[in-house]
Enzyme design. Sequence first.
Site, PDB file in Angstrom:
ATOM      1  N   GLU A 102     106.770  43.849 -50.690  1.00  0.00           N
ATOM      2  CA  GLU A 102     105.349  44.043 -51.015  1.00  0.00           C
ATOM      3  C   GLU A 102     104.870  45.437 -50.637  1.00  0.00           C
ATOM      4  OE1 GLU A 102     104.336  40.349 -49.039  1.00  0.00           O
ATOM      5  OE2 GLU A 102     103.477  39.583 -50.914  1.00  0.00           O
ATOM      6  N   GLU A 122     109.764  34.263 -49.787  1.00  0.00           N
ATOM      7  CA  GLU A 122     108.839  33.526 -48.936  1.00  0.00           C
ATOM      8  C   GLU A 122     108.966  32.007 -49.094  1.00  0.00           C
ATOM      9  OE1 GLU A 122     108.222  36.306 -50.462  1.00  0.00           O
ATOM     10  OE2 GLU A 122     106.842  37.570 -49.331  1.00  0.00           O
TER      11      GLU A 122
END
Length: 686
Positions: A102, A122
């Site tokens: 990210e 995730e």
Amino acid sequence: MSITKTVDGRTGFVTLDNPPVNAIGQPMRQALLDAVTWAEQQDLDRVIVTGAGRAFAAGADAREFDGDPLEPHLPDVLDRIEKSFVPWIAAINGVALGGGAEIALACRMRIASPKAQIGLPEVTLGVVPGAGGTQRAMRLTGLETALEMVALGKPLRADEALKAGLIHAIEDDPVGAADMVNTEELSCVVPTWELPAPEHDEGAFAAIRETLAKRSPGQVAPLRAVDAVEKGLSLPFDEAMRLERATFLELKQGDQARALRHMFFAERAAKAPDDLPPAPTLTEVAVVGGGTMGAGIAYACLSARLAVTLLETDEDGVARAQANVGKLIDAGVSRGRLTEEAAQALRDRLTCTTDYSSAANAPLAIEAAFEDMAVKKEIFAKLDAALSPGAILATNTSYLDVDEIAASTKDPSRVLGLHFFAPAHIMRLLEIVKGAKTSPEALATGYALGKLLRKVPVLAGVCDGFIGNRIYSRYREAADTVFMDGSTPWEIDEAMEAFGYAMGPYEVADLSGLDIGYAARRRQDATRDPNRRYIPIADRMVELGKLGKKVGAGWYRYPGGGGKVEDPIVADLALEEAHFAGIERTEYSEDEIVERLVLAMINEAADVLAEGIAQSAADIDLVTVFGYGFPRWRGGLMHYADTLGVAHVVERITALQSEDPVAWKLSPVLANCAERNVTLADWTPA
Ligand code: T1G
């Protein structure tokens, strides 16, 4: 340490530096936020961010997830980076996962080294990306790739990332290349958040949801990640980011995220105990027995660059061993896992022979022969004679008494159990069985082999079935009891698959062969509690020759074509046996089936803890997940028991005692935990 900052000309360099894999904790987030302001005060035309060591960044520090989120929050830091007037370039030197990816997605450009990987895993921790992964990835790669990234969690290799549009270039020196990017060109790159979101595509969402239904039934996070992407398509970026963040914060406190975090850290904590002597450097091993298990163990050792002397009893055995290992090597080539050159290197490291003196220099021998005590003692006598006095002798037995085998050798301290699980070159679990006289050096050697083979090592004491098979035997007994009293194998398998097992106990038994359980029960005849209810159906199946899939019929019939069908004879057997036993059969619900089978395992596992056969509840979680298919997203058997609450477990087992006080005798560990109000995870012998 969290980041280092330097300037060279008009380039600022920010290095993420939090060994070993640059996990992004609060200090690093604060330092990154400060670095944006710092960069804006340096008259720079770019900031290049890269990672120290082997990783770019492994993602948010998952150790923070149990607590309240600490400012600055990563999405806010990335928003500052993305909107700064000094453009940032990510020089991805290694794995960029989760929050690490990210950071890269929020940078103006991304240049990766050939070995880099970029992913949003995730969901493997039971959460969704929480810092823009669901909103930025799709703006760069389009919907399909982004959906796969966020929902399946599989990282992209650098070449895949380039093809998908996730990165701008692949360079051997990503930092140097980032410094060479033309300033004009850099200033024309549109910030990720300003790129248009892709058009909605019903088919893409239907396809990924269909994939998830097959691949991760019962798991919440993957579906919520898909929802976050879908909702983001029609929301302003900032609103979509808020929705993503809210989803992340909600999920991270949930049972599934806690369970998956528990497994993540428990797996990494599974290492040699600190008090063991230094592990020996292994370069060669001997394996005795070239059957399925022995060949699998030999292949695993060859793949770990060990030389292997595979010992057999006669020339036929040698030929069979050679063929079995050869098949595994060929399969590695045909599946694209091995180049022909690498395959040849494995073959070159393998010696199959009947001559035990060929293994004279092996520091470790692993016996994987027929499960018969006399056979094993004969082999250990030959190993004793042929190998050096310091060589460690291991047996792969799955239930025979390691102490009895050790006692037959000159020096029992050199003997231990190394219990592999079939297929030995694939299953990660390795039970390291410590005999009464096993030396620390022998254990250190076992752990050293486990590390080389990238196994999950779990220390076990000696009892019938050690940790895993002992718990599994109780699971099977509970299943046969439910079957005898009312359900069918189909109903039981369906219930356990709905709970999260890939396969129910009856289908598993058909695959491994009903004769294995039969042999185990015969072995236990002499010591079985005469007051313990005995379910004879499985014995009758074996006596009828219904051994499972290998003979085309077991609990199910296999009419060919891959499917299984219920066999009315099996149901009749249950009715007959129930009639003989005068049992009023019961229609159990799915929940009642699951409760009986899982509580039976929890109770047995608590006894395994009480007797010191397992060192901790976390070890039992590793065994049940890595060896027996307990759903990882429930955290393993004992973590799941703690999720239910020990008091609830005790209350339910006590209630079941009215059905069978012997089978449901409450483990003292459960009673003790309930009394002291401690979790199984925190239980230690008083
Ligand atoms: N948090 C905390 N510790 C971590 C960690 C992490 N994310 N990743 C690794 N470690 C520790 C690990 O416990 C071990 O500790 C050591 O680092 C070496 O790890 C906001 C919310 C990167 C591929 O899921 O996949 O970002 O045992 O033994 O085999 O959207 O670690 O040495 O004390 O595994 O070389 C998403 C998790 C997080 C990646 C390296 N990221 N990590 O493998 O080493 S959530 C992940 C890995 C997130 C954002 C969201 C692997 C690795 P110790 P290791 P490795």
